[in-house]
Design an enzyme around this catalytic site. Structure first.
Site, PDB file in Angstrom:
ATOM      1  N   HIS A  48       0.803  -1.226   0.000  1.00 44.00           N
ATOM      2  CA  HIS A  48       0.000   0.000   0.000  1.00 44.00           C
ATOM      3  C   HIS A  48       0.837   1.277   0.000  1.00 44.00           C
ATOM      4  O   HIS A  48       0.277   2.368   0.086  1.00 44.00           O
ATOM      5  CB  HIS A  48      -0.936   0.001   1.207  1.00 44.00           C
ATOM      6  CG  HIS A  48      -2.019  -1.026   1.135  1.00 44.00           C
ATOM      7  ND1 HIS A  48      -2.956  -1.059   0.128  1.00 44.00           N
ATOM      8  CD2 HIS A  48      -2.309  -2.088   1.942  1.00 44.00           C
ATOM      9  CE1 HIS A  48      -3.782  -2.078   0.314  1.00 44.00           C
ATOM     10  NE2 HIS A  48      -3.404  -2.726   1.408  1.00 44.00           N
ATOM     11  N   ARG A  73       6.955  -6.384   3.025  1.00 45.25           N
ATOM     12  CA  ARG A  73       5.678  -6.887   2.527  1.00 45.25           C
ATOM     13  C   ARG A  73       5.583  -6.630   1.023  1.00 45.25           C
ATOM     14  O   ARG A  73       5.523  -5.480   0.595  1.00 45.25           O
ATOM     15  CB  ARG A  73       4.495  -6.228   3.237  1.00 45.25           C
ATOM     16  CG  ARG A  73       3.154  -6.738   2.718  1.00 45.25           C
ATOM     17  CD  ARG A  73       1.989  -6.380   3.617  1.00 45.25           C
ATOM     18  NE  ARG A  73       1.604  -4.984   3.563  1.00 45.25           N
ATOM     19  CZ  ARG A  73       0.495  -4.486   4.112  1.00 45.25           C
ATOM     20  NH1 ARG A  73      -0.322  -5.303   4.774  1.00 45.25           N
ATOM     21  NH2 ARG A  73       0.219  -3.202   4.043  1.00 45.25           N
ATOM     22  N   ASP A  87      16.727 -11.927  -2.941  1.00 45.81           N
ATOM     23  CA  ASP A  87      18.040 -11.610  -3.497  1.00 45.81           C
ATOM     24  C   ASP A  87      18.504 -10.217  -3.071  1.00 45.81           C
ATOM     25  O   ASP A  87      19.705  -9.972  -2.915  1.00 45.81           O
ATOM     26  CB  ASP A  87      18.024 -11.712  -5.016  1.00 45.81           C
ATOM     27  CG  ASP A  87      18.076 -13.150  -5.514  1.00 45.81           C
ATOM     28  OD1 ASP A  87      18.238 -14.063  -4.678  1.00 45.81           O
ATOM     29  OD2 ASP A  87      17.950 -13.361  -6.730  1.00 45.81           O
ATOM     30  N   GLU A 152      -6.426 -11.977   6.165  1.00 47.18           N
ATOM     31  CA  GLU A 152      -7.158 -10.725   6.361  1.00 47.18           C
ATOM     32  C   GLU A 152      -8.539 -10.697   5.707  1.00 47.18           C
ATOM     33  O   GLU A 152      -9.072  -9.612   5.433  1.00 47.18           O
ATOM     34  CB  GLU A 152      -6.310  -9.548   5.843  1.00 47.18           C
ATOM     35  CG  GLU A 152      -5.729  -9.767   4.450  1.00 47.18           C
ATOM     36  CD  GLU A 152      -4.699  -8.721   4.084  1.00 47.18           C
ATOM     37  OE1 GLU A 152      -4.813  -7.574   4.544  1.00 47.18           O
ATOM     38  OE2 GLU A 152      -3.779  -9.042   3.319  1.00 47.18           O
ATOM     39  N   ASP A 178      -8.714  -5.004   6.539  1.00 46.24           N
ATOM     40  CA  ASP A 178      -9.329  -5.752   5.444  1.00 46.24           C
ATOM     41  C   ASP A 178     -10.365  -6.737   5.972  1.00 46.24           C
ATOM     42  O   ASP A 178     -11.411  -6.951   5.344  1.00 46.24           O
ATOM     43  CB  ASP A 178      -8.259  -6.491   4.638  1.00 46.24           C
ATOM     44  CG  ASP A 178      -7.562  -5.577   3.650  1.00 46.24           C
ATOM     45  OD1 ASP A 178      -8.140  -5.302   2.592  1.00 46.24           O
ATOM     46  OD2 ASP A 178      -6.442  -5.136   3.945  1.00 46.24           O
TER      47      ASP A 178
END
Length: 259
Positions: A48, A73, A87, A152, A178
């Protein structure tokens, strides 16, 4: 030389509560300040917030010199996206919108090298291996990766016990906002029915032996989750902290116009 020790993952295994803050301003300066503020972990948000791979790397680099542990995230749990983040040096991932045990198993495969997983082998190019400086990276990396699933919505809650049974998943994070929307309480994460669902999930996660986590600015809910055994709790968000304090500062300064 093995992969660097993931102290956050170890703390969760030990049941040592880790207090965190969300980073959504997508800026290395803010990340560096936050990393020295005293939080145990910081969530770099690619879902977000206006982050891309380069801005995430920049934040990982500045946080590396501070005590806080970075958790990243991604926007979604795609194998190719997880490969890039690993990586880039992320050792802890919080993957949003996990709804089924099958999805959780796919995420475990995404953070695991073949022959047991799907992670692409390109560590020679990667910051994660200190650019080939960590000789045993390929054989030790998986042990230090902390994989957290974010549940969520109601579908995920219904599948929670199956998700918790997935081997290789270190913890489950409940997203109240959510979940509230999916339950018909959009914008009302503090609704009693939502809180009841969250606390029930916390108990189930803790009882499974996996780490339980949440982001909530509700101090009462923070304490209840802690008391139930939640071990990674985010208590604030850099965006709201900055916005709230800037508005308060401007309001105080505005009294000068009246002088």
């Amino acid at each position: 030389m093995p992969a660097p020790k993931n102290t956050f993952k170890q703390a969760l295994k030990d049941g040592d509560p880790q207090i965190g803050c969300w980073l959504g301003l997508a800026d290395p300066y803010i990340a560096e300040i936050s990393a020295g503020a005293g939080f145990d972990w910081l969530l770099i948000d690619g879902e977000h917030a206006p982050n891309d791979l380069r801005s995430i790397v920049a934040q990982l680099q500045v946080i590396a010199g501070r005590p806080a542990h970075p958790v990243v995230r991604p926007p979604i749990g795609e194998v190719w996206m997880i490969k890039q983040l690993l990586d880039a040096g992320a050792q802890s991932l919080l993957v949003p919108m996990v709804e089924t045990a099958e999805q959780a198993r796919e995420l475990v495969a995404a953070v695991t090298y073949p022959p047991h997983g799907l992670r692409g082998v390109g560590s020679a190019l990667a910051r994660a291996s200190d650019f080939s400086g960590i000789a045993d990276y390929l054989t030790t990396a998986r042990d230090e990766i902390c994989l957290l699933a974010q549940v969520e919505n109601q579908k995920g809650m219904e599948a929670l016990d199956d998700i918790l049974a997935v081997e290789g998943l270190d913890g489950v994070f409940i997203g109240p906002s959510d979940l509230a929307a999916d339950m018909g309480y959009i914008g009302q994460a503090g609704a009693p029915a939502v809180k009841t669902a969250v606390l029930d999930a916390m108990e189930r996660i803790v009882d499974s032996g996996k780490a339980a986590g949440i982001l909530t600015l509700d101090t009462e809910l923070q304490e209840k989750c802690r008391d139930l055994g939640a071990t990674f709790i985010a208590t604030d968000i850099d965006v709201t902290l900055f916005a709230r304090n800037m508005r308060a500062s401007a309001e105080r300064a505005g009294t000068l116009r009246k002088g």
